[in-house]
Motif scaffolding. Structure first.
Motif, PDB file in Angstrom:
ATOM      1  N   ARG A  73      -4.159 -14.012   4.000  1.00  0.00           N
ATOM      2  CA  ARG A  73      -4.393 -12.609   3.633  1.00  0.00           C
ATOM      3  C   ARG A  73      -5.802 -12.433   3.065  1.00  0.00           C
ATOM      4  O   ARG A  73      -6.021 -11.749   2.055  1.00  0.00           O
ATOM      5  N   ILE A  75      -8.931 -10.796   3.175  1.00  0.00           N
ATOM      6  CA  ILE A  75      -9.528  -9.549   3.655  1.00  0.00           C
ATOM      7  C   ILE A  75     -11.016  -9.721   3.953  1.00  0.00           C
ATOM      8  O   ILE A  75     -11.521  -9.220   4.965  1.00  0.00           O
ATOM      9  N   ASP A  76     -11.726 -10.442   3.109  1.00  0.00           N
ATOM     10  CA  ASP A  76     -13.153 -10.672   3.339  1.00  0.00           C
ATOM     11  C   ASP A  76     -13.375 -11.407   4.659  1.00  0.00           C
ATOM     12  O   ASP A  76     -14.318 -11.104   5.401  1.00  0.00           O
ATOM     13  N   GLU A  79     -12.436  -9.062   7.857  1.00  0.00           N
ATOM     14  CA  GLU A  79     -13.373  -7.997   8.216  1.00  0.00           C
ATOM     15  C   GLU A  79     -14.510  -8.501   9.101  1.00  0.00           C
ATOM     16  O   GLU A  79     -15.138  -7.735   9.826  1.00  0.00           O
ATOM     17  N   ARG A 102     -10.928  -2.511   5.899  1.00  0.00           N
ATOM     18  CA  ARG A 102     -10.666  -3.067   4.567  1.00  0.00           C
ATOM     19  C   ARG A 102      -9.644  -2.234   3.812  1.00  0.00           C
ATOM     20  O   ARG A 102      -8.719  -2.768   3.181  1.00  0.00           O
ATOM     21  N   SER A 103      -9.800  -0.931   3.878  1.00  0.00           N
ATOM     22  CA  SER A 103      -8.881  -0.058   3.142  1.00  0.00           C
ATOM     23  C   SER A 103      -7.459  -0.173   3.685  1.00  0.00           C
ATOM     24  O   SER A 103      -6.484  -0.132   2.922  1.00  0.00           O
ATOM     25  N   GLU A 104      -7.341  -0.345   5.013  1.00  0.00           N
ATOM     26  CA  GLU A 104      -6.006  -0.486   5.608  1.00  0.00           C
ATOM     27  C   GLU A 104      -5.405  -1.857   5.299  1.00  0.00           C
ATOM     28  O   GLU A 104      -4.197  -1.970   5.057  1.00  0.00           O
ATOM     29  N   LEU A 105      -6.232  -2.887   5.300  1.00  0.00           N
ATOM     30  CA  LEU A 105      -5.724  -4.223   4.989  1.00  0.00           C
ATOM     31  C   LEU A 105      -5.194  -4.305   3.564  1.00  0.00           C
ATOM     32  O   LEU A 105      -4.227  -5.024   3.292  1.00  0.00           O
ATOM     33  N   LYS A 106      -5.803  -3.575   2.658  1.00  0.00           N
ATOM     34  CA  LYS A 106      -5.374  -3.613   1.258  1.00  0.00           C
ATOM     35  C   LYS A 106      -3.960  -3.073   1.070  1.00  0.00           C
ATOM     36  O   LYS A 106      -3.288  -3.429   0.096  1.00  0.00           O
ATOM     37  N   VAL A 107      -3.513  -2.217   1.977  1.00  0.00           N
ATOM     38  CA  VAL A 107      -2.178  -1.632   1.840  1.00  0.00           C
ATOM     39  C   VAL A 107      -1.236  -2.114   2.947  1.00  0.00           C
ATOM     40  O   VAL A 107      -0.110  -1.615   3.068  1.00  0.00           O
ATOM     41  N   TRP A 113       0.897  -8.869   8.282  1.00  0.00           N
ATOM     42  CA  TRP A 113       0.285 -10.172   8.045  1.00  0.00           C
ATOM     43  C   TRP A 113       1.037 -11.278   8.782  1.00  0.00           C
ATOM     44  O   TRP A 113       0.420 -12.185   9.352  1.00  0.00           O
TER      45      TRP A 113
END
Length: 222
Positions: A73, A75-76, A79, A102-107, A113
């Motif tokens: 998981r 995110i960095d 992207e 990034r904003s979508e991955l955070k939620v 995943w």
């Protein structure tokens, strides 16, 4: 099973993106339930020469690294893959989509995943080779980004077309794979195509003729 459990019995248009379970649904339900099918950027049906070759093993190693990124998981790390799927004429567009991703991955939920961590690239080709021809009663349109990877996307789509008796390739102009975020022109191209399919209201049509008409209409409308 989900489709069979639905309370309606009318035929419907089946639209899917990329690979895996959707193809099994189309072939299983066939003309009994599906009026037509549109698949966007179908992937990973490889040739006999490539599947299992050293080049294939090298690609799987790279994909394994990608899947591990999603397994963590990270995110960095995730992207950094955006440019593989996105056509953009300027850096600002890339920055826009990276920020959106990034904003979508955070939620993103657990299912996203888990699915992305376990892409079934090894199993896809052997399974697809067992499929019987798709009857002409089910028009099949394979929509590919005009700039999508030839090996992974375009050649895969061609192979699926070869076992569908009423099929056609359709190209999304100036697109790799993420047409939905690349720009208005790419979204409109897909909308025109789906609009042409829906205009038949479940009636049978010739896939190649429809794609030709959709391309002509889109060029006239700009």
């Amino acid at each position: 099973q989900i489709v069979e459990a639905l309370p309606f019995q009318d035929k419907f248009l089946y639209v899917m993106n990329s690979c895996h379970g959707g193809v099994k649904t189309i072939w299983s339900l066939g003309a009994r339930r599906i009026s037509a099918a549109v698949i966007m950027n179908f992937t990973v049906w490889f040739s006999d020469e490539f599947y299992g070759s050293p080049a294939f093993q090298g690609m799987m190693k790279v994909l394994g690294g990608h899947m591990a990124t999603y397994g963590r998981r990270d995110i960095d790390g995730a992207e950094k893959y955006v440019g593989n799927f996105l056509f953009t004429p300027c850096p600002q567009d890339l920055e826009r989509v990276v920020a959106l991703y990034r904003s979508e991955l955070k939620v993103a939920g657990d299912n996203f995943w888990k699915l992305t961590e376990h892409l079934k690239c090894m199993e896809q080709t052997p399974y697809l080779k067992t499929l019987p021809p798709l009857p002409a009663e089910v028009p099949l349109i394979m929509a590919c980004g005009s700039l999508s990877p030839a090996l992974i996307v375009q050649e895969s789509a061609m192979r699926l077309c070869e076992i569908a008796r009423n099929s056609s390739l359709a190209y999304i102009p100036d697109s790799k794979q993420w047409w939905s975020v690349e720009g208005d022109a790419e979204v409109k191209a897909v909308a025109y195509l789906l609009g042409e399919v829906l205009s038949f209201n479940g009636k049978h049509f010739d896939a190649k003729a429809l794609v030709e008409h959709s391309d002509k209409r889109r060029s006239q409308m700009g």
